[in-house]
Design an enzyme around this catalytic site. Structure first.
Site, PDB file in Angstrom:
ATOM      1  N   TYR A   1      -2.141  -0.594  10.173  1.00 22.78           N
ATOM      2  CA  TYR A   1      -2.357  -0.733   8.377  1.00 22.78           C
ATOM      3  C   TYR A   1      -1.122  -0.563   7.836  1.00 22.78           C
ATOM      4  O   TYR A   1       0.019  -1.536   6.787  1.00 22.78           O
ATOM      5  CB  TYR A   1      -3.089  -0.153   7.763  1.00 22.78           C
ATOM      6  CG  TYR A   1      -3.465  -0.866   6.271  1.00 22.78           C
ATOM      7  CD1 TYR A   1      -4.545  -1.467   6.034  1.00 22.78           C
ATOM      8  CD2 TYR A   1      -2.975   0.452   5.005  1.00 22.78           C
ATOM      9  CE1 TYR A   1      -4.834  -1.928   4.161  1.00 22.78           C
ATOM     10  CE2 TYR A   1      -3.230   0.463   3.796  1.00 22.78           C
ATOM     11  CZ  TYR A   1      -4.138  -0.736   3.597  1.00 22.78           C
ATOM     12  OH  TYR A   1      -4.169  -1.727   1.968  1.00 22.78           O
TER      13      TYR A   1
ATOM     14  N   SER B   1       1.046  -1.148  -0.045  1.00 26.76           N
ATOM     15  CA  SER B   1       0.372  -0.141   0.004  1.00 26.76           C
ATOM     16  C   SER B   1       1.074   1.084   0.167  1.00 26.76           C
ATOM     17  O   SER B   1       2.361   1.086   0.247  1.00 26.76           O
ATOM     18  CB  SER B   1      -1.005   0.369   0.555  1.00 26.76           C
ATOM     19  OG  SER B   1      -1.398   0.910   1.392  1.00 26.76           O
TER      20      SER B   1
END
Ligand SMILES: NC(=O)c1ccc[n+]([C@@H]2O[C@H](COP(=O)([O-])OP(=O)(O)OC[C@H]3O[C@@H](n4cnc5c(N)ncnc54)[C@H](O)[C@@H]3O)[C@@H](O)[C@H]2O)c1
Length: 284
Positions: free
Chosen positions: A161, A148
Site C-alpha cells: 500500500y 496516505s
C-alpha cells in the site's frame, strides 16, 4: 498565483465516491452548488451517494466507473467535456487496501499488482483522460489525488500500500511542478488521510474471488511496537470540507491528522548524513 476557484458552478468528478471520504468530498462540493459526477466501481454505491446529494437539494450524476479501465475513464471524460466544455475539479480518490497486513515477503505478485493497478494506475488513468482538455479549457481547475499517511510514515506490514501511495505522492508533486512551470491555472493537492473509519478494510470484496486474502493462507504481519498517538480514528464526514478549504487556498497538501513530523525530520537528517556524513571530504 492561480485565479480563484469557482465552487458555485463547479463541474466535479470524484472517483470512489460510493462511500467514505469520496462521498464526503462529493457532498461538500454539492453543498457549495457544484455539479458532481459521483463515480464508483460499485454502481449501487454511486447511486446511493448521488441520491443523498440530490435529496439534499444538490446536483449529482451517478456513473459506474472502474478506475483501472482507461477506456471507460476516457468515455466519461468525453461525456463531461461534451456536456459542459470543462471540468473544474478532478478528485482521484478511489483506492483499496488488504487485510491482514502482511510482510513484503508474504505478499503475492497478484497482491502487488492489484494494489498498484487501482491505487496508482487508477490515478494515472484519471490524469491522462482529463488533463489535456483541462489545460485547454482556459479556466481555473484543480486536481486532488489521494495518497496516505503510509507515504509519509513507515508502517511495517503495509509495504504494498505504501508503495502505491508513494507513487501517487511522487507523480502529484511533479504534476504540480509541471503546471507551475507551464503557467497553467491548475492546482494540485495531495490528500494524506490518517486513520479514517471507512469501508477500506473490506476492499477485497471487489477482488476476484480466487485471489482474496480470505481464501488463501496469508500470514498476518505481527506489529511489534508501532503506534502513532496522533492518528486517532476520524469519521470520513469531516474530510470533504478539509479538501474544499485546501482547494480554496491552493494548498499543496491536506492531512486529516497531524503529520508524523518526528519521522520526517529524522528522515531529512538521515538523508543529509547519507551525503555529508559519508563523504566528509566532500567540498560542500
Ligand atoms: N480510510 C483510511 O484510513 C485511509 C487512510 C489513508 C488513505 N486512504 C485512501 O482514501 C481513499 C478513499 O478511501 P476510503 O477510506 O474512503 O475507503 P472506502 O472503501 O470507503 O472508499 C473507497 C471507494 O473506492 C471504490 N473503489 C475501489 N476500487 C475501485 C475501482 N477500481 N474503481 C472505482 N472505484 C473503486 C470503493 O467501492 C469505495 O466506494 C482511498 O484512496 C484510500 O486508499 C484511506
Amino acid at each position: 498565483m492561480l485565479t480563484a476557484f469557482n465552487f458555485g458552478e463547479a463541474i466535479v468528478m470524484v472517483t470512489g465516491a460510493g462511500g467514505g471520504m469520496g462521498r464526503s468530498i462529493a457532498e461538500s462540493f454539492a453543498a457549495r452548488g457544484g455539479t458532481v459526477y459521483v463515480t464508483d466501481i460499485e454502481e449501487s454505491a454511486a447511486q446511493e451517494t448521488a441520491q443523498l446529494i440530490n435529496v439534499a437539494g444538490g446536483h449529482a450524476i451517478a456513473r459506474q466507473l472502474d478506475v483501472t479501465d482507461a477506456n471507460a475513464m476516457d468515455a466519461l471524460a468525453n461525456d463531461i467535456f461534451e456536456a459542459h466544455g470543462r471540468i473544474d475539479a478532478l478528485i482521484n480518490n478511489a483506492g483499496v487496501t488488504m487485510r491482514p497486513f502482511r510482510a513484503i515477503w508474504d505478499a503475492s505478485a497478484q497482491d502487488f499488482e492489484w494494489m498498484m493497478r487501482i491505487n496508482y494506475f487508477g490515478v494515472i488513468n484519471g490524469l491522462r483522460s482529463f488533463i489535456p482538455r483541462m489545460r485547454e479549457q482556459g479556466s481555473r481547475a484543480h486536481i486532488v489525488n489521494t495518497s496516505s499517511f503510509a507515504a509519509i510514515d513507515t508502517i511495517p506490514g503495509h509495504g504494498m500500500y505504501t508503495a502505491s501511495k508513494a507513487a501517487v505522492d511522487g507523480i502529484s508533486n511533479v504534476l504540480r511542478a509541471e503546471f507551475e512551470d507551464q503557467g497553467d491555472d491548475i492546482g494540485v493537492t495531495i490528500l494524506y488521510p490518517g486513520q479514517v473509519t471507512t469501508r477500506i478494510g473490506t476492499s477485497e470484496r471487489l477482488r476476484d474471488a480466487a485471489e482474496r486474502s480470505d481464501v488463501r493462507e496469508v500470514k498476518a504481519y505481527e506489529m511489534k511496537n508501532l503506534s502513532n498517538p496522533h492518528n486517532e480514528p476520524l469519521a470520513p464526514e469531516f474530510v470533504g470540507d478539509m479538501v474544499i478549504t485546501a482547494i480554496e487556498r491552493n494548498a499543496p497538501f491536506v492531512l486529516t491528522h497531524p503529520a508524523p513530523t518526528d519521522n520526517l525530520k529524522a528522515r531529512v537528517e538521515k538523508l543529509n548524513s547519507g551525503y555529508f556524513g559519508l563523504h566528509s571530504q566532500a567540498s560542500h
